[in-house]
Design an enzyme around this catalytic site. Structure first.
Site, mmCIF file in Angstrom:
data_model
loop_
_atom_site.group_PDB
_atom_site.id
_atom_site.type_symbol
_atom_site.label_atom_id
_atom_site.label_comp_id
_atom_site.label_asym_id
_atom_site.label_seq_id
_atom_site.Cartn_x
_atom_site.Cartn_y
_atom_site.Cartn_z
ATOM 1 N N ASP A 39 -15.243 2.754 1.609
ATOM 2 C CA ASP A 39 -15.183 1.395 2.161
ATOM 3 C C ASP A 39 -16.450 0.598 1.880
ATOM 4 O O ASP A 39 -16.483 -0.620 2.076
ATOM 5 C CB ASP A 39 -14.940 1.454 3.675
ATOM 6 N N ARG B 128 0.832 -1.224 0.000
ATOM 7 C CA ARG B 128 0.000 0.000 0.000
ATOM 8 C C ARG B 128 0.855 1.258 0.000
ATOM 9 O O ARG B 128 1.899 1.323 0.652
ATOM 10 C CB ARG B 128 -0.964 -0.055 1.199
HETATM 11 C C1 S3P Z 1 -9.863 5.702 6.890
HETATM 12 C C2 S3P Z 1 -9.802 6.340 5.684
HETATM 13 C C3 S3P Z 1 -9.999 5.675 4.394
HETATM 14 C C4 S3P Z 1 -10.675 4.322 4.567
HETATM 15 C C5 S3P Z 1 -10.088 3.530 5.673
HETATM 16 C C6 S3P Z 1 -10.180 4.261 6.991
HETATM 17 C C7 S3P Z 1 -9.611 6.468 8.114
HETATM 18 O O1 S3P Z 1 -8.737 5.477 3.784
HETATM 19 O O2 S3P Z 1 -10.607 3.593 3.363
HETATM 20 O O3 S3P Z 1 -10.738 2.282 5.802
HETATM 21 O O4 S3P Z 1 -9.923 5.969 9.216
HETATM 22 O O5 S3P Z 1 -9.101 7.590 8.012
HETATM 23 P P1 S3P Z 1 -8.057 6.653 2.892
HETATM 24 O O6 S3P Z 1 -7.923 7.817 3.758
HETATM 25 O O7 S3P Z 1 -6.741 6.112 2.437
HETATM 26 O O8 S3P Z 1 -9.007 6.846 1.757
#
Ligand code: S3P
Length: 468
Positions: free
Chosen positions: A355, A142
């Site tokens: 999500d 990632r």
């Molecule tokens: C999250 C942000 C999202 C989400 C993840 C949780 C968070 O990711 O997909 O499951 O808690 O800030 P990204 O900020 O990379 O989009």
């Protein structure tokens, strides 16, 4: 349809056998939900920054949140957990405060959790110490350049594998950091949060601008802990957030709402099953997180909403105690069997429901017409390549799903038939295919289903309970 139980094996993520999900005659009841994962991570990390005792009630007890708790414990903070019901947990965190945090004596293992890695990096950037953040095979795929660049420009020294693109990630922190004014390149609450958490340790005012608004838990939760955070709307529907360096994070007592991203599986299950009525209690309805409810309603889903107390009401922010929540609205939701029609999603809407897109794709297989989901490219950088995973799984089940660049197209309605599906060790794919199994015409299998415990321990037991 048979009532025999699904095989649910959540104990060993790597070696557990497949789950078998049989079609359900009816769905009824109140599935128990974990505490919100995003909020639970932040509550633990902010408790580490605050001097003294923080109490976090009803946090999610998935593996990701446990990972953050373990990392906080490695930084010289006392973390005690008390299980509530297998899905939720309470934490008592006693911290010496941000200036008393100590350097961990080895690698910090973020396991499967991108939120842990990125938010922790933001905190470590402002500590005079050297840390290495690593994770499992999925996390090592990632992207981290998106946090390295802004945190470097604040004065921390960060490096990562593959030309600074992939974990492990080393962070040599610096105090004080330089305040920055930055526009995020991808819509990401994790990146925004990392910068704002680093901004607490900067000289001056740090500002993060986002063209597409993402979840604002960090901002609300900092405010609830006495740190003023300013929000401004920007041209074209964007938003900017800023805070002054040096703000002290106060220890609070709080209760975490139920996770809307976990509730999403039941909202879709209830909407697509022909004989369903499911009730979901105390679900977090933050305007930047609730869009799955509104998207499903736009498709025709029958979802009733009974709002809880308004956290923005006069005096609410001054409340301290479990009833204060964390500055987050909640509601009880009731979903009933629905007739769905296709919708078009814009990239902004995808970001807001990032999500929930896999399970929304399942809903779209049951909707009349063509659903188009545009700007879904970020899904390739989650716990798995969720575009590839959702297309493979739903196609195996008889769905009609195609990909064109960053757009997903789903034609419906289709009759799903039971089939083997691959979770790719991704919790949201495993749960999406399990819900599909409830309406498919024969038994479905989901390989490596134990990954559901990343965000939703006990998911498969709840699946059995609601069909009973
Ligand atoms: C999250 C942000 C999202 C989400 C993840 C949780 C968070 O990711 O997909 O499951 O808690 O800030 P990204 O900020 O990379 O989009």
């Amino acid at each position: 349809m048979s009532g025999s139980p699904a095989v649910a094996q959540e104990s060993d993520r790597a070696t557990g056998g497949p789950a078998i999900v049989r079609p359900a005659d009816r769905l009824r009841g109140e599935p128990g939900l974990p505490g919100d994962k995003s909020i639970s991570h932040r509550a633990l990390l902010m408790a580490a920054l605050a001097d003294g005792e923080s109490l976090i009630e009803a946090a999610g007890d998935g593996e990701d949140v446990r990972t953050t708790a373990a990392i906080v414990g490695r930084l010289g903070v006392s973390v005690e957990r008390t299980a509530e019901d297998g899905r939720r947990v309470s934490y008592r965190v006693v911290s010496p405060g941000v200036d008393g945090l100590t350097e961990a004596d080895g690698i910090l293992d973020c396991r499967n959790s991108g939120t842990t890695l990125r938010l922790t990096a933001g905190i470590l950037a402002g500590l005079p110490a050297m840390h290495v953040l690593d994770g499992d095979a999925s996390l090592r795929r990632r992207p981290v350049a998106r946090i390295i660049e802004p945190l470097r420009s604040m004065g921390a020294v960060l490096h990562a594998r593959r030309n600074d693109s992939l974990p492990p990630l080393t962070v040599v922190g610096h105090t004080p950091l330089r305040a920055i004014d930055v526009t995020t390149v991808v819509p990401s609450a994790q990146v925004k949060s990392a910068i704002l958490l680093a901004g607490l340790r900067a000289d001056g005012r740090t500002k993060v601008r986002e063209a597409i608004a993402t979840r604002d838990h960090t901002e609300r939760m900092l405010r609830a802990r006495g740190v003023p955070v300013t929000r401004e709307a920007t041209a074209g529907g964007g938003v900017s957030w800023s805070l002054e360096g040096g703000g002290r994070v106060q220890a609070v007592v709080e209760r975490v709402p139920a996770d809307v991203s976990a509730a999403a599986f039941w909202l879709v299950a209830g909407a697509i099953h022909p004989d369903a009525e499911l009730t979901l209690r105390g679900v977090g309805m933050n305007p930047t997180r609730r869009s799955i409810v509104d998207l499903l309603r736009r498709m025709g889903a029958r979802i009733d909403e009974e709002p809880g107390p308004d956290p923005d009401a006069e005096g609410a922010s001054a409340m301290v105690g479990p009833e204060a929540g964390v500055g987050e609205p909640v509601a009880d939701l009731i979903v009933r069997s629905s007739v769905l029609t296709a919708i078009d999603l814009t990239p902004d809407e995808v970001a807001a429901a990032i999500d929930e897109i896999p399970v929304l794709c399942l809903a779209a297989t049951q909707a009349r017409g063509r659903t188009i989901i545009r700007g879904a490219g970020e899904l390739r950088h989650k716990e798995s390549d969720r575009i590839a995973g959702v297309v493979a799984g739903l196609t195996a089940l008889g769905g009609r799903v195609t990909v064109d660049g960053d757009a997903l197209t789903i034609d419906g309605p289709t009759v799903l038939r039971g089939a083997p599906t691959a979770s790719l060790d991704d919790h949201r794919l495993a749960m999406t295919f399990a819900v599909a199994g409830l309406i498919a015409s024969g038994p479905s299998t989901i390989d490596r289903p134990a990954c559901a415990t990343i965000s939703y321990p006990g998911f498969f037991s709840e699946l059995e309970r609601v069909r009973a």
